[in-house]
Design an enzyme around this catalytic site. Structure first.
Site, PDB file in Angstrom:
ATOM      1  N   ARG A 135       0.827  -1.105   0.141  1.00  0.00           N
ATOM      2  CA  ARG A 135      -0.059   0.103  -0.103  1.00  0.00           C
ATOM      3  C   ARG A 135       0.766   1.215   0.171  1.00  0.00           C
ATOM      4  O   ARG A 135       2.230   1.102   0.110  1.00  0.00           O
ATOM      5  CB  ARG A 135      -0.899   0.049   1.248  1.00  0.00           C
ATOM      6  CG  ARG A 135      -0.283  -0.284   2.353  1.00  0.00           C
ATOM      7  CD  ARG A 135      -0.582   0.338   3.595  1.00  0.00           C
ATOM      8  NE  ARG A 135      -0.544   1.841   3.540  1.00  0.00           N
ATOM      9  CZ  ARG A 135       0.406   2.300   3.880  1.00  0.00           C
ATOM     10  NH1 ARG A 135       1.863   1.836   4.046  1.00  0.00           N
ATOM     11  NH2 ARG A 135       0.556   3.762   3.666  1.00  0.00           N
ATOM     12  N   GLY A 136       0.103   2.373   0.002  1.00  0.00           N
ATOM     13  CA  GLY A 136       1.015   3.580  -0.382  1.00  0.00           C
ATOM     14  C   GLY A 136       1.064   4.163  -1.663  1.00  0.00           C
ATOM     15  O   GLY A 136       1.178   3.000  -2.508  1.00  0.00           O
ATOM     16  N   ASP A 151      -2.000  11.088  -2.622  1.00  0.00           N
ATOM     17  CA  ASP A 151      -2.696  10.072  -3.603  1.00  0.00           C
ATOM     18  C   ASP A 151      -2.820  10.392  -5.058  1.00  0.00           C
ATOM     19  O   ASP A 151      -2.675   9.912  -6.181  1.00  0.00           O
ATOM     20  CB  ASP A 151      -3.792   9.078  -3.252  1.00  0.00           C
ATOM     21  CG  ASP A 151      -3.221   8.066  -1.895  1.00  0.00           C
ATOM     22  OD1 ASP A 151      -3.054   8.492  -0.791  1.00  0.00           O
ATOM     23  OD2 ASP A 151      -2.854   6.881  -2.361  1.00  0.00           O
ATOM     24  N   LYS A 169      -5.135  10.166   2.400  1.00  0.00           N
ATOM     25  CA  LYS A 169      -5.718   9.336   3.348  1.00  0.00           C
ATOM     26  C   LYS A 169      -6.733  10.158   4.288  1.00  0.00           C
ATOM     27  O   LYS A 169      -6.674  11.257   4.872  1.00  0.00           O
ATOM     28  CB  LYS A 169      -4.670   8.623   4.294  1.00  0.00           C
ATOM     29  CG  LYS A 169      -5.037   7.753   5.225  1.00  0.00           C
ATOM     30  CD  LYS A 169      -6.255   6.503   5.038  1.00  0.00           C
ATOM     31  CE  LYS A 169      -5.472   5.971   3.891  1.00  0.00           C
ATOM     32  NZ  LYS A 169      -6.225   5.085   3.253  1.00  0.00           N
TER      33      LYS A 169
HETATM   34  C1  RUB Z   1      -1.774   5.666   1.982  1.00  0.00           C
HETATM   35  C2  RUB Z   1      -1.922   7.098   2.173  1.00  0.00           C
HETATM   36  C3  RUB Z   1      -0.888   7.789   2.227  1.00  0.00           C
HETATM   37  C4  RUB Z   1      -0.559   8.185   0.658  1.00  0.00           C
HETATM   38  C5  RUB Z   1       0.182   9.265   0.357  1.00  0.00           C
HETATM   39  O1  RUB Z   1      -2.997   5.027   1.793  1.00  0.00           O
HETATM   40  O2  RUB Z   1      -3.027   7.656   2.230  1.00  0.00           O
HETATM   41  O3  RUB Z   1      -0.904   8.905   2.943  1.00  0.00           O
HETATM   42  O4  RUB Z   1      -0.291   7.226  -0.133  1.00  0.00           O
HETATM   43  O5  RUB Z   1       1.690   9.099   0.584  1.00  0.00           O
HETATM   44  P1  RUB Z   1      -3.309   3.544   1.669  1.00  0.00           P
HETATM   45  P2  RUB Z   1       2.413   8.828  -0.592  1.00  0.00           P
HETATM   46  O6  RUB Z   1      -2.705   3.030   3.041  1.00  0.00           O
HETATM   47  O7  RUB Z   1      -4.732   3.507   1.626  1.00  0.00           O
HETATM   48  O8  RUB Z   1      -2.552   2.905   0.340  1.00  0.00           O
HETATM   49  O9  RUB Z   1       2.424   9.918  -1.417  1.00  0.00           O
HETATM   50  O10 RUB Z   1       3.833   8.661   0.005  1.00  0.00           O
HETATM   51  O11 RUB Z   1       2.231   7.344  -1.121  1.00  0.00           O
END
Ligand code: RUB
Length: 357
Positions: A60-61, A243, A254
């Site tokens: 995730r991320g 995201d 998030k």
């Molecule tokens: C993760 C989330 C992170 C974002 C942004 O969502 O919302 O804050 O991905 O971080 P999930 P980045 O756990 O639902 O995938 O920009 O570093 O990806």
């Protein structure tokens, strides 16, 4: 396969915290749902299994999901011995896994355009592109980290939400934690408030885990404590990931991010997002047009398979929210820190960052 394996070895020598890597002809990934209590690693050669791991948030991320767009197409190419139809179907499957993180869609499209080129050497081309994307994503982390660290002053306490770190990206610090990590490496004395991030607790489980590994002082808070801390002057900056960023600078991140941004504005605390030019979606004019993923309500009524509400309780789980651009002090990217008016600064960024944006 040789180039990929060499790249992974060079990443391992840099002691990166890799969410996904390729070794011994298989793709390996950490189960982020089990961190920090277990470091469970799964392996696969099958793009369907990778897609499932993204869908169920084992990986995730948005940065890590984005690189799975490349890994997935590479796996499909190997699995099908370069059959274009199978690869195109894999692209469709991968894009359907999570709707909000735009890096995934862009990376899949970038990979598919290479797969579709004329020529015999499809697997080689796809491998070469995977290497290029992985190297680029890692370079972004260092560059945006350096740019963002300029916003951080000695003595700052920084609030972050969810997990925008190494395991959400390419292994150095992802986005928000690249800024924080660079500031720390520059010798600035900083403190991080990490919000636990209901319902998956990415902040408590993974951000705290990485901050501990990096030796960065931090305090865990529940999401509903941020406004109080800001009103007490305990927070000097907010830095989160994204995201997806719309063409006008509105961002999807998030669920809970908007709440922190409102509190930051009310208390005069600069709110930044750290991201890459790749996360800006110029096809989307404003935040209202970004698709917000809704996940199953059972993810709110239970935690790690244990119920936390009476049976039959109705629950809702929008997984992301939209922070409007007027709450954002700056969008930190690998090309610099973009400030309002975002529609024009993001257009300029597009011009300098090139065709991939
Ligand atoms: C993760 C989330 C992170 C974002 C942004 O969502 O919302 O804050 O991905 O971080 P999930 P980045 O756990 O639902 O995938 O920009 O570093 O990806």
């Amino acid at each position: 396969m040789q180039r990929i394996e060499e790249l992974v070895r060079s990443f391992q020598e840099q002691e990166l915290l890799l969410p996904v890597w390729f070794e011994n002809e298989k793709l390996h990934f950490i189960d982020q749902k089990k961190l920090p209590f277990e470091s469970d690693v799964s392996s696969t050669k099958d793009v369907n299994e990778l897609a499932l791991a993204v869908k169920n948030m084992t990986i995730r991320g948005s940065g890590a999901i984005g690189t799975c767009g490349a890994w997935g197409i590479y796996l499909a190419a190997l699995q099908s011995n370069g059959d274009l139809k199978t690869i195109l179907n894999a692209g469709t499957l991968l894009k359907q896994t999570r709707p909000t993180a735009v890096n995934l869609m862009k990376t899949v499209d970038e990979m598919l355009s290479v797969a579709k080129e004329e020529g015999e050497d499809l697997i080689d081309r796809v491998e070469q592109k995977t290497v290029e994307i992985l190297e680029r994503q890692l370079a972004f982390e260092h560059e945006l980290g350096r740019n963002g660290a300029e916003m951080i002053e000695d003595g700052d306490a920084i609030l972050t939400h969810c997990h925008s770190g190494a395991l959400a990206g390419s292994g150095y610090g992802g986005r928000a934690l690249s800024v924080i990590r660079k500031a720390h490496e520059q010798g600035k004395s900083i403190h991080v408030y990490t919000c636990e991030t209901r319902p998956y607790l990415q902040g408590a489980r993974i951000t705290a885990y990485e901050l501990k590994k990096f030796g960065i002082p931090h305090t865990l808070i529940t999401d509903n404590m941020s406004g109080y801390l800001m009103s007490q002057g305990k927070v000097q900056k907010v830095v989160v990931g994204s995201d997806r960023v719309a063409g006008n600078g509105d961002l999807a991140n998030k669920i809970g991010t908007y709440m922190h941004a409102l509190a930051a504005k009310a208390n005069g605390v600069p709110f930044y997002t750290a991201t890459s030019s790749h996360t800006i979606d110029h096809d989307v004019e404003a935040g209202r047009d970004i698709e917000v993923e809704f996940r199953d309500a059972s993810e709110v009524t239970s935690f790690q398979n244990r119920p936390i509400a009476p049976e039959g309780t109705h629950a809702l789980y929008p997984s992301f929210d939209i922070t409007p651009n007027d709450l954002i002090a700056g969008i930190i990217t690998e090309k610099g820190v973009m400030v309002a008016p975002y529609t024009s600064t993001l257009q300029n960024l597009r011009a300098t960052a090139g065709s991939r944006v």
